[in-house]
Scaffold this active site. Structure first.
Site, PDB file in Angstrom:
ATOM      1  N   LYS A 107       3.062   7.824  -1.725  1.00 23.93           N
ATOM      2  CA  LYS A 107       1.609   7.955  -1.847  1.00 23.93           C
ATOM      3  C   LYS A 107       0.888   7.660  -0.534  1.00 23.93           C
ATOM      4  O   LYS A 107      -0.282   7.985  -0.393  1.00 23.93           O
ATOM      5  CB  LYS A 107       1.097   7.058  -2.958  1.00 23.93           C
TER       6      LYS A 107
HETATM    7  C1  LIG Z   1       3.306   7.530  -8.246  1.00 31.32           C
HETATM    8  C2  LIG Z   1       4.792   7.487  -8.259  1.00 31.32           C
HETATM    9  C3  LIG Z   1       5.549   8.456  -8.934  1.00 31.32           C
HETATM   10  C4  LIG Z   1       4.904   9.548  -9.737  1.00 31.32           C
HETATM   11  O1  LIG Z   1       4.223  10.482  -8.939  1.00 31.32           O
HETATM   12  P1  LIG Z   1       3.158  11.478  -9.578  1.00 31.32           P
HETATM   13  O2  LIG Z   1       2.550  12.210  -8.451  1.00 31.32           O
HETATM   14  O3  LIG Z   1       2.152  10.606 -10.298  1.00 31.32           O
HETATM   15  O4  LIG Z   1       3.889  12.346 -10.533  1.00 31.32           O
HETATM   16  C5  LIG Z   1       6.916   8.391  -8.842  1.00 31.32           C
HETATM   17  N1  LIG Z   1       7.536   7.410  -8.158  1.00 31.32           N
HETATM   18  C6  LIG Z   1       6.857   6.463  -7.510  1.00 31.32           C
HETATM   19  C7  LIG Z   1       7.592   5.392  -6.792  1.00 31.32           C
HETATM   20  C8  LIG Z   1       5.456   6.462  -7.529  1.00 31.32           C
HETATM   21  O5  LIG Z   1       4.774   5.518  -6.888  1.00 31.32           O
END
Ligand SMILES: *Cc1c(COP(=O)(O)O)cnc(C)c1O
Length: 437
Positions: A107
């Site tokens: 993210k």
């Molecule tokens: C947010 C997250 C996900 C999921 O991603 P999305 O874009 O919400 O589908 C998977 N793994 C980790 C470690 C995350 O932080």
């Protein structure tokens, strides 16, 4: 580029409005009106280009009309101050490691890009006047830290991180509750979906929106989710370095709110040569069931080992549904699903560690296992390792019997003092709090 709402009842928006507002007036998600295919020469040349240059080409394709060339290049280069390398785990299975950023989860890419783009719009001076922009973000664990750190100290912006009390890991929690400055953590007595509902209700509340300027940094925001396409292009470019050429590539994405896989699908629409996709889920199987039945039936989220994927009503389903003309057939022919219990996730982590020495985090484990279960002869699979295993140290060590090292940039967060505002899941309480700010 103009952006329309997936609900079809809001006016078209330009990029700036889509980014500053986050969600359209009709509660729909913004979609770019067109997705341009990138030229064949770009794909031919990609293997010789740097990650940043690849990303800039992709970014120009979406944002080039709306952001000055130089500024966009700065935003992209500055966002990608770290690599997203590919690592071979075993024959035909590769890990796309997305945890080399400041908060050790994928993210960081979207959050850093969005913070820089919003900063650019504010500096340009024609979006917000001189009012502070308040970023509301609901987190199941990793969004909060990425967004808080992406926006920390950015002038003219205040961030409110809403997180479910007791349902994020201690390390995740300290990454957004100890920062101070322009970051406020709000500890909601509920689950992630309650946090997400509070944020969505805030955007729809006229009185509140008159009182303060609000925007969202969840993957509903186009500036958060689209930049995630960058590393899929880079992955396809870099896989050639392993001697893999002209193979049928399968991209497997551990999914919660489906923002990450949605960006990969946009990449595919831009011409990225990936044969098919797998959405790997934990026990939260709403999308998995949709693929099977054609019916989308959201339900309450279940708490699992892979907590950042504990989502019972994934926001970006609306985008995927729209992208493929609401056709279940088109969606299910390109994307397959997988769902794993906590016990299966733990077994996968042990098996992979024992046989390959690779330490998976619980989210990446879903991706790896989905490739083990779903890869066909002749295919090469890449799964996203979405977070560093040290973010879930207690769980990972207990499962693997390891004592994995905590990277220094993660340790730094753990020294701070936790500060958060307790909140019920009732919107009226949240609104009353914001009206005093
Ligand atoms: C947010 C997250 C996900 C999921 O991603 P999305 O874009 O919400 O589908 C998977 N793994 C980790 C470690 C995350 O932080």
């Amino acid at each position: 580029m103009k952006y329309y709402s997936t609900n079809g009842k809001a006016p078209m928006a330009d990029l700036q409005k889509a980014v500053v507002k986050g969600l359209a007036e009709d509660r729909g998600l913004y979609m770019p009106e067109e997705i341009y295919k990138l030229p064949k020469e770009f794909f031919d040349d990609m293997a010789g280009m740097s990650f940043q240059d690849i990303a800039y080409t992709v970014a120009s394709n979406f944002f080039g009309d709306d952001v000055d060339e130089d500024a966009l290049q700065d935003i992209v280069y500055d966002t990608l101050s770290f690599d997203c390398p590919i690592v071979k785990v075993e024959d035909n299975i590769y890990s796309l490691e997305l945890f080399h950023g400041p908060t050790l989860a994928f993210k960081d890419v979207g959050a850093r890009f969005m913070a820089r783009l919003l900063g650019y719009f504010l500096r340009r001076g024609d979006s917000a006047g001189n009012k502070t922009v308040n970023v509301l973000v609901a987190t199941s664990g990793d969004t909060g830290s990425a967004v808080a750190n992406g926006f920390l100290g950015v002038e003219g912006i205040h961030v409110y991180v809403l997180y479910p009390k007791g349902k994020v890991s201690p390390i995740q929690e300290c990454q957004f509750t100890t920062l101070g400055k322009n970051i406020t953590a709000i500890e909601v007595d509920g689950v992630f979906d309650d946090c997400q509902a509070l944020v969505k209700s805030a955007f729809m509340d006229d009185e509140l929106n008159k009182h303060m300027k609000l925007t969202s940094a969840n993957s509903i925001n186009v500036a958060r989710f689209l930049p995630q396409a960058f590393y899929y292009f880079n992955a396809v470019a870099r896989i050639t370095e392993f001697g893999i050429q002209n193979s049928e590539l399968v991209m497997c994405v551990p999914s919660g709110n489906f923002g990450n896989i949605c960006a990969a699908l946009f990449g595919h629409e831009m011409g990225l040569p990936i044969k098919r996709f797998i959405a790997a889920n934990n026990a939260n199987d709403v999308f998995f069931n949709y693929l099977k039945t054609g019916k989308y039936e959201p339900k309450a989220s279940i708490q699992t080992l892979a907590n950042a994927m504990d989502v019972g009503d994934p926001s970006n389903f609306a985008r995927i549904y729209d992208l493929y003309g609401k056709s279940h057939e088109r969606i299910s022919s390109l994307i397959s699903g997988a769902t794993y219990s906590d016990e299966q996730i733990a077994n996968t982590m042990r098996q992979c560690y024992k046989e390959t020495g690779y330490v998976l985090d619980p989210h990446g484990a879903c991706g790896y296992q989905a490739l083990k279960d779903g890869l066909k002869p002749g295919e090469v699979g890449i799964f996203c390792e979405t977070a560093h295993p040290a973010k879930f140290k207690e769980k990972v060590d207990a499962i693997l019997g390891t004592n994995i090292e905590i990277p220094a940039r993660l340790q730094a967060f753990m020294k701070g003092q936790k500060q958060s505002i307790p909140m019920s899941k009732d919107f009226q309480d949240f609104k009353a709090y914001l009206m005093q700010q």
